[in-house]
Scaffold this motif. Structure first.
Motif, PDB file in Angstrom:
ATOM      1  N   UNK A  79       0.842  -1.206   0.000  1.00 52.77           N
ATOM      2  CA  UNK A  79       0.000   0.000   0.000  1.00 52.77           C
ATOM      3  C   UNK A  79       0.877   1.257   0.000  1.00 52.77           C
ATOM      4  N   UNK A  80       1.945   1.232   0.785  1.00 55.08           N
ATOM      5  CA  UNK A  80       2.857   2.387   0.838  1.00 55.08           C
ATOM      6  C   UNK A  80       3.516   2.609  -0.520  1.00 55.08           C
ATOM      7  N   UNK A  81       3.956   1.532  -1.149  1.00 55.37           N
ATOM      8  CA  UNK A  81       4.601   1.652  -2.466  1.00 55.37           C
ATOM      9  C   UNK A  81       3.625   2.179  -3.516  1.00 55.37           C
ATOM     10  N   UNK A  82       2.359   1.732  -3.446  1.00 54.28           N
ATOM     11  CA  UNK A  82       1.357   2.219  -4.389  1.00 54.28           C
ATOM     12  C   UNK A  82       1.090   3.706  -4.204  1.00 54.28           C
ATOM     13  N   UNK A  83       1.075   4.152  -2.946  1.00 52.95           N
ATOM     14  CA  UNK A  83       0.853   5.572  -2.671  1.00 52.95           C
ATOM     15  C   UNK A  83       1.976   6.414  -3.272  1.00 52.95           C
ATOM     16  N   UNK A  84       3.209   5.986  -3.055  1.00 49.05           N
ATOM     17  CA  UNK A  84       4.352   6.717  -3.600  1.00 49.05           C
ATOM     18  C   UNK A  84       4.325   6.690  -5.126  1.00 49.05           C
ATOM     19  N   UNK A  85       4.003   5.519  -5.697  1.00 45.29           N
ATOM     20  CA  UNK A  85       3.993   5.392  -7.152  1.00 45.29           C
ATOM     21  C   UNK A  85       2.883   6.234  -7.773  1.00 45.29           C
ATOM     22  N   UNK A  86       1.716   6.258  -7.141  1.00 48.58           N
ATOM     23  CA  UNK A  86       0.619   7.068  -7.675  1.00 48.58           C
ATOM     24  C   UNK A  86       0.944   8.546  -7.621  1.00 48.58           C
ATOM     25  N   UNK A  87       1.594   8.984  -6.541  1.00 45.03           N
ATOM     26  CA  UNK A  87       1.982  10.394  -6.435  1.00 45.03           C
ATOM     27  C   UNK A  87       3.007  10.750  -7.510  1.00 45.03           C
ATOM     28  N   UNK A  88       3.989   9.873  -7.706  1.00 44.75           N
ATOM     29  CA  UNK A  88       5.013  10.120  -8.722  1.00 44.75           C
ATOM     30  C   UNK A  88       4.405  10.117 -10.120  1.00 44.75           C
ATOM     31  N   UNK A  89       3.488   9.193 -10.386  1.00 46.16           N
ATOM     32  CA  UNK A  89       2.841   9.150 -11.693  1.00 46.16           C
ATOM     33  C   UNK A  89       2.024  10.405 -11.965  1.00 46.16           C
ATOM     34  N   UNK A  90       1.344  10.909 -10.941  1.00 46.09           N
ATOM     35  CA  UNK A  90       0.570  12.139 -11.123  1.00 46.09           C
ATOM     36  C   UNK A  90       1.473  13.324 -11.417  1.00 46.09           C
ATOM     37  N   UNK A  91       2.630  13.403 -10.744  1.00 48.41           N
ATOM     38  CA  UNK A  91       3.584  14.479 -11.022  1.00 48.41           C
ATOM     39  C   UNK A  91       4.135  14.355 -12.439  1.00 48.41           C
ATOM     40  N   UNK A  92       4.496  13.137 -12.837  1.00 52.26           N
ATOM     41  CA  UNK A  92       5.019  12.930 -14.192  1.00 52.26           C
ATOM     42  C   UNK A  92       3.970  13.252 -15.255  1.00 52.26           C
ATOM     43  N   UNK A  93       2.733  12.900 -14.970  1.00 48.72           N
ATOM     44  CA  UNK A  93       1.660  13.176 -15.917  1.00 48.72           C
ATOM     45  C   UNK A  93       1.461  14.677 -16.092  1.00 48.72           C
ATOM     46  N   UNK A  94       1.499  15.411 -14.985  1.00 51.20           N
ATOM     47  CA  UNK A  94       1.315  16.868 -15.074  1.00 51.20           C
ATOM     48  C   UNK A  94       2.458  17.512 -15.859  1.00 51.20           C
ATOM     49  N   UNK A  95       3.688  17.060 -15.620  1.00 49.72           N
ATOM     50  CA  UNK A  95       4.839  17.584 -16.364  1.00 49.72           C
ATOM     51  C   UNK A  95       4.689  17.276 -17.854  1.00 49.72           C
ATOM     52  N   UNK A  96       4.234  16.063 -18.162  1.00 56.55           N
ATOM     53  CA  UNK A  96       4.036  15.667 -19.555  1.00 56.55           C
ATOM     54  C   UNK A  96       2.970  16.524 -20.231  1.00 56.55           C
ATOM     55  N   UNK A  97       1.869  16.788 -19.518  1.00 57.63           N
ATOM     56  CA  UNK A  97       0.813  17.630 -20.076  1.00 57.63           C
ATOM     57  C   UNK A  97       1.302  19.058 -20.291  1.00 57.63           C
ATOM     58  N   UNK A  98       2.066  19.587 -19.345  1.00 62.72           N
ATOM     59  CA  UNK A  98       2.609  20.936 -19.483  1.00 62.72           C
ATOM     60  C   UNK A  98       3.547  21.027 -20.684  1.00 62.72           C
ATOM     61  N   UNK A  99       4.340  19.982 -20.910  1.00 61.75           N
ATOM     62  CA  UNK A  99       5.274  19.978 -22.034  1.00 61.75           C
ATOM     63  C   UNK A  99       4.554  19.934 -23.376  1.00 61.75           C
ATOM     64  N   UNK A 100       3.313  19.478 -23.368  1.00 59.67           N
ATOM     65  CA  UNK A 100       2.535  19.387 -24.609  1.00 59.67           C
ATOM     66  C   UNK A 100       1.486  20.490 -24.721  1.00 59.67           C
ATOM     67  N   UNK A 101       1.689  21.569 -23.991  1.00 61.25           N
ATOM     68  CA  UNK A 101       0.820  22.732 -24.127  1.00 61.25           C
ATOM     69  C   UNK A 101      -0.511  22.622 -23.424  1.00 61.25           C
ATOM     70  N   UNK A 102      -0.546  21.961 -22.268  1.00 58.06           N
ATOM     71  CA  UNK A 102      -1.796  21.811 -21.517  1.00 58.06           C
ATOM     72  C   UNK A 102      -2.288  23.174 -21.042  1.00 58.06           C
ATOM     73  N   UNK A 103      -3.529  23.497 -21.346  1.00 61.59           N
ATOM     74  CA  UNK A 103      -4.111  24.794 -20.972  1.00 61.59           C
ATOM     75  C   UNK A 103      -5.382  24.639 -20.145  1.00 61.59           C
ATOM     76  N   UNK A 104      -5.505  23.513 -19.466  1.00 63.83           N
ATOM     77  CA  UNK A 104      -6.680  23.295 -18.633  1.00 63.83           C
ATOM     78  C   UNK A 104      -7.713  22.378 -19.250  1.00 63.83           C
ATOM     79  N   UNK A 105      -7.465  21.906 -20.467  1.00 56.85           N
ATOM     80  CA  UNK A 105      -8.409  21.000 -21.135  1.00 56.85           C
ATOM     81  C   UNK A 105      -7.634  19.925 -21.891  1.00 56.85           C
ATOM     82  N   UNK A 106      -7.989  18.667 -21.622  1.00 56.50           N
ATOM     83  CA  UNK A 106      -7.360  17.545 -22.301  1.00 56.50           C
ATOM     84  C   UNK A 106      -8.132  17.268 -23.592  1.00 56.50           C
TER      85      UNK A 106
END
Length: 255
Positions: free
Chosen positions: A195-222
């Motif tokens: 459970x602890x590993x999943x929590x850390x992995x989910x947090x890291x995945x959410x951060x990576x996803x946000x960075x990826x969206x920002x790099x592709x011109x995310x403006x609040x709408x997917x």
């Protein structure tokens, strides 16, 4: 992941999503309005369409239906056994800590209706999910003016369910191969680490996803590309006929 793959490979993939959504939604309304006979007919109808028309394997569909089935069995027990004041109205009665519990004919009738109604509604949802990609469902909801924030959260949560499920399975296999669940004590410890590993992995995945969206011109709408579908009036007439037959049969049986 299996459900998502069938949504793209089934024989009804090219059918317009609005037609499939309309059929599922109207059928669910009938499940709420009529009795157990209609719900049983809906369960059989959806099984036939999903397995023989969409070509979803029967074993896969039955396994999916067994998931809510186990929960419903537990739920209807609480509906069948109730606190009663008049023992004469009960088919079976017994006392526990001074409280009279019993099974009545009305309780059994209510439990049967709710049981088949829940299964029928779940089968409608399975039909929609197994034959329609989530992207197409979200595009339809977007045209219905559903708030974009809700749709984006729905899309991201749906995606992360599969990612975290796969990650949990990999961690469990790794722990089990190292005898992490050999004893009860080791099992609780391994579960906590999982459970602890999943929590850390989910947090890291959410951060990576946000960075990826920002790099592709995310403006609040997917924005997601969707396939162009064509309405088939034969399918719409077929849907109308099925719903009318269900309504007519339900009204005749209800008399």
């Amino acid at each position: 992941m299996l459900i998502d793959s069938y949504a793209y490979t089934n024989r009804m993939y090219n059918v317009h999503p609005v037609e499939k959504l309309l059929f599922a939604f109207l059928t669910m309304i009938l499940c709420f309005e009529f009795d157990a006979y209609t719900n049983i007919a809906v369960i059989i109808l959806i099984f036939v369409i999903t397995v023989f028309k969409a070509k979803i394997p029967a074993k896969v569909y039955i396994k999916l239906m067994l998931i809510p089935f186990s929960f419903l069995i537990i739920s209807i027990i609480t509906l069948i056994i109730n606190v009663i004041g008049n023992k004469s109205a009960a088919l079976i009665s017994f006392n526990i800590f001074g409280v009279t519990l019993g099974i009545t004919a009305q309780g059994i009738n209510t439990a049967v209706i709710l049981f088949f109604r829940a299964l029928a509604i779940v089968s409608c949802l399975y039909f929609l999910v197994l034959t329609t990609p989530v992207v197409d469902i979200i595009n339809i909801l977007k045209k219905l003016k559903i708030p974009s924030l809700f749709l984006e959260l729905l899309q991201l949560i749906y995606r992360f369910i599969f990612v975290l499920t796969q990650a949990a399975n990999e961690i469990y296999i790794s722990q089990n191969s190292r005898l992490g669940y050999a004893t009860l004590k080791n099992g609780y410890r391994s579960l906590g680490l999982l459970i602890f590993s999943l929590f850390i992995k989910s947090y890291k995945n959410s951060e990576d996803l946000y960075v990826t969206l920002e790099a592709r011109g995310y403006n609040g709408e997917i924005k997601v590309l969707s396939k162009d579908y064509k309405f088939c009036y034969k399918n719409i007439i077929f849907i109308a006929l099925i719903e009318l037959i269900l309504i007519s049969a339900s009204m005749l049986l209800g008399r």
